[in-house]
Write a protein that holds these residues in place. Structure first.
Motif, PDB file in Angstrom:
ATOM      1  N   UNK A   7       0.625  -1.218  -0.006  1.00 37.49           N
ATOM      2  CA  UNK A   7       0.126  -0.122   0.038  1.00 37.49           C
ATOM      3  C   UNK A   7       0.812   1.236  -0.017  1.00 37.49           C
ATOM      4  N   UNK A   8       2.036   1.530   0.695  1.00 37.81           N
ATOM      5  CA  UNK A   8       2.833   2.549   0.743  1.00 37.81           C
ATOM      6  C   UNK A   8       3.271   2.855  -0.689  1.00 37.81           C
ATOM      7  N   UNK A   9       3.864   1.632  -1.413  1.00 40.96           N
ATOM      8  CA  UNK A   9       4.379   1.814  -2.672  1.00 40.96           C
ATOM      9  C   UNK A   9       2.944   2.321  -3.633  1.00 40.96           C
ATOM     10  N   UNK A  10       2.134   1.687  -3.685  1.00 38.94           N
ATOM     11  CA  UNK A  10       0.997   2.075  -4.344  1.00 38.94           C
ATOM     12  C   UNK A  10       0.638   3.524  -4.214  1.00 38.94           C
ATOM     13  N   UNK A  11       0.543   4.232  -2.915  1.00 42.88           N
ATOM     14  CA  UNK A  11       0.368   5.415  -2.823  1.00 42.88           C
ATOM     15  C   UNK A  11       1.259   6.629  -3.246  1.00 42.88           C
ATOM     16  N   UNK A  12       2.578   6.105  -2.995  1.00 41.91           N
ATOM     17  CA  UNK A  12       3.710   6.644  -3.448  1.00 41.91           C
ATOM     18  C   UNK A  12       3.512   7.081  -5.207  1.00 41.91           C
ATOM     19  N   UNK A  13       3.482   5.959  -5.749  1.00 41.99           N
ATOM     20  CA  UNK A  13       3.357   5.976  -7.315  1.00 41.99           C
ATOM     21  C   UNK A  13       2.369   6.608  -7.760  1.00 41.99           C
ATOM     22  N   UNK A  14       1.230   6.504  -7.174  1.00 44.17           N
ATOM     23  CA  UNK A  14      -0.145   7.022  -7.606  1.00 44.17           C
ATOM     24  C   UNK A  14      -0.066   8.608  -7.531  1.00 44.17           C
ATOM     25  N   UNK A  15       0.710   8.842  -6.502  1.00 42.45           N
ATOM     26  CA  UNK A  15       0.654  10.549  -6.306  1.00 42.45           C
ATOM     27  C   UNK A  15       1.930  11.063  -6.976  1.00 42.45           C
ATOM     28  N   UNK A  16       2.454  10.175  -7.917  1.00 44.39           N
ATOM     29  CA  UNK A  16       3.663  10.849  -8.665  1.00 44.39           C
ATOM     30  C   UNK A  16       3.132  11.739  -9.704  1.00 44.39           C
ATOM     31  N   UNK A  17       1.864  11.716 -10.230  1.00 40.99           N
ATOM     32  CA  UNK A  17       1.267  12.588 -11.142  1.00 40.99           C
ATOM     33  C   UNK A  17       0.084  13.029 -10.894  1.00 40.99           C
TER      34      UNK A  17
END
Length: 636
Positions: A7-17
């Motif tokens: 989940x933290x990785x998902x959140x991080x990459x989803x917020x990149x754009x």
């Protein structure tokens, strides 16, 4: 469990754009590459990361194939007893590297592709396109199906993502994989690469022949699909008219005509697909047979080892399956290119009415309106204009209440639309307190004007949202005050929608179809009361009301008009006879002007219209001043 860990990785990459980029709304450019870049700029860094990880995954697969060939040679040349002593450490190392390295690369590639790009990328296209389409001129939507426009916005955004990601993914994967395979084969024996290069020439020939044809038919299909959708949505949007005239057969034929046009493109596309499948299968079979014959001869003559034979056959099988994938992806790529080009023809149109660079905000301290030497006509086929106004001059003093009268098509509503700058003039100027409305922002202009139209359409939202549309910060107390003044409180509390929402929370249906014409009109009046703009335009504002409700609302309209500059358009002369000045418009000119009594005394167009509406009883034409001031004229 696995999703919670990541989940933290998902959140991080989803917020990149950021899928909703801010900034000034720009008209997308017309060229294909420039159009794609316009929507790809916020995503570009992540697209480069996607390409890098794709290249690493492809290279890892090629290296693994090479290692499998070496493993075959080890197995062929070493006794079983000493195999683990000689190669055990290397095998364990490669196994660990593959078990950890490849999944890690795939994870990073998937996070960048799926979390950062796939969801956010098309939403950027939808958001930027929607903002641009909201700024399109009124004339644009009068010439387009709303369903067709909305579908193009949605389709094109997805097609942009598919076009760009497939180009980068296919190019990187194919170049890295094919180059790696060619190097391995040439390293073993240059003749082994011959079938691969012959296959490549044939593959490029197939692509050159079929891809442009698939692109052309895909463009035609995208346009036909949008046309079909537009016709279907048009039928649903006007279902009351269809049922009123009981003409469902005509609507069926109207939709079927577009569906048949769409099916023609589908059949053309599927014919190409069938021929393409046969050609590709034939080419891949020739590659497999040619490579098998070549490696067998080379192995038999002891030119290559058994491991090289295994590598060559495995690579060819992989290339064979990959060629199917690449060709169909390329075909879909050009299908998406066709969709993008078709959508570009609609989305990349600049608005006909645009704000001037650095346009200031309109300020209305007094409310004077001047129409100076107005020239305007509606565009017709061939670029000609159908003239409406020719050198029209008119000044409306601050706080003056002016009524516009004239036959249908005389230009009354056009004058109101020009004041709101729904269209640009061909000559002259409109000034509010000395400010040319063409030189201020459209948003600030329309904030200063409240308008109630004859054909009131509401948004498919709650009544509260509709009433507060011009004053989004207004509280419920202010909303209810406007509702009561518009005499809409009598029916609002009884409204319930299919979701069980009541009163102000009830949704009114598309264009407000769940309300009667009179109810919609009262909501529109409440909305303008709440907006409380200094300039008021009433275009047949009470036409949908019955006499009792109209008489009650008339008093509120008089209260609303206090301190405002008012332009009122009406066919029923009794509703505007009490205004300060009445203007008779005919042939694009003001042919009569004066008060109700002055115009009756002139015995001109106004007097004839009044006589006609009053049933010929001319004795009723001069009511006492008190009743005139209250607006209770009723010639009937």
């Amino acid at each position: 469990m696995f999703s919670r860990v990541l989940a933290p990785l998902f959140d991080y990459f989803e917020a990149r754009i950021n899928p909703y980029p801010d900034g000034r709304v720009e008209t997308p450019p017309k060229g294909l590459m420039a159009f794609l870049w316009h929507f790809s700029r916020p995503v570009w860094p992540m697209l480069l990361w996607m390409s890098l990880f794709t290249a690493l995954v492809s290279a890892t697969e090629v290296v693994f194939f090479n290692y499998m060939g070496e493993l075959v040679d080890w197995l062929a040349g070493v006794e079983r007893v000493g195999f683990w002593q000689a190669h055990g450490a290397a095998l364990i190392g490669v196994g660990i590297a593959m078990l950890i390295g490849l999944p890690l690369l795939v994870l990073l590639q998937s996070l960048v592709t799926n979390q950062s790009i796939f969801g956010n990328y098309p939403m950027i296209g939808r958001w930027l396109s929607h903002r641009h389409m909201l700024g399109q001129s009124l004339a644009f939507y009068q010439d387009e199906f709303a369903g067709r426009v909305s579908q193009k916005v949605m389709q094109t955004a997805l097609a942009i993502r598919e076009t760009v990601t497939k180009v980068m993914d296919l190019l990187v994967y194919a170049i890295v994989y094919f180059t790696g395979a060619a190097i391995l084969l040439i390293k073993a024996d240059i003749w082994l690469a011959l079938p691969l290069f012959v296959w490549l020439l044939g593959y490029l020939a197939i692509m050159r022949f079929f891809v442009p044809r698939l692109r052309n038919v895909s463009m035609a299909q995208a346009n036909a699909r949008a046309q079909m959708t537009g016709r279907v949505v048009d039928s649903y949007s006007n279902i009351q008219t269809i049922k009123l005239f009981a003409d469902t057969r005509h609507e069926q034929n109207y939709a079927r005509e577009a569906m048949e046009g769409f099916m023609t493109t589908v059949h053309g596309q599927m014919r190409l697909v069938t021929v393409l499948s046969v050609c590709l299968t034939l080419l891949n079979t020739l590659l497999l047979v040619g490579m098998a014959a070549t490696v067998l001869v080379a192995w038999y003559t002891q030119v290559i080892s058994l491991g090289v034979l295994a590598i060559a056959i495995a690579l060819v099988m992989r290339v064979r399956f990959m060629s199917d994938w690449i060709l169909w992806e390329v075909a879909r790529l050009f299908e998406n290119v066709g969709t993008v080009q078709d959508g570009m023809n609609t989305i990349a149109n600049a608005p006909a009415v645009r704000d001037a660079p650095e346009a200031p905000t309109l300020a209305v301290p007094r409310g004077e309106i001047r129409f100076d030497a107005l020239h305007f006509g509606y565009a017709e086929a061939g670029g000609a204009y159908k003239p409406v106004f020719d050198s029209l001059d008119l000044t409306i003093a601050p706080g003056e209440k002016v009524g516009l009268i004239g036959r249908s098509g005389a230009g009354k509503s056009t004058l109101a639309n020009l004041l709101l700058r729904f269209y640009d003039l061909q000559g002259g100027a409109i000034r509010i307190d000395g400010q040319n409305i063409a030189e201020v922002t459209q948003t600030s202009l329309r904030h200063q004007i409240g308008m109630v139209t004859q054909d009131t359409s509401l948004l498919h939202r709650s009544l509260r949202d509709n009433i507060r549309y011009g004053s989004p910060d207004a509280g419920d107390d202010a909303v209810w005050d406007a509702v009561r003044q518009a005499h809409a409180d009598g029916f609002i509390n009884d409204l319930v929608d299919p979701e069980g929402r009541r009163g102000l929370d009830a949704h009114v249906g598309e264009r407000g179809v769940k309300l009667s014409g009179g109810q919609r009109q009262r909501i529109a009046i409440a909305r303008v009361l709440l907006k409380n703009a200094p300039i008021l335009v009433l275009d047949e504002a009470t036409s949908a009301l019955d006499s009792e409700v109209e008489a009650a609302i008339q008093e509120q309209l008089e209260h609303l008009m206090q301190g405002k500059t008012v332009i009122a358009i009406a066919h029923r002369l009794s509703t505007i006879a009490m205004l300060d000045r009445l203007l008779v418009v005919d042939g694009g000119q003001i042919v009569e002007a004066g008060t109700h009594r002055e115009l009756l005394a002139k015995n001109g167009i106004y007097a004839r219209l009044w006589k006609h509406q009053s049933g010929g009883f001319i004795g009723l034409d001069a009511p006492d001043q008190a009743s005139t001031d209250k607006g209770y004229l009723d010639p009937a």
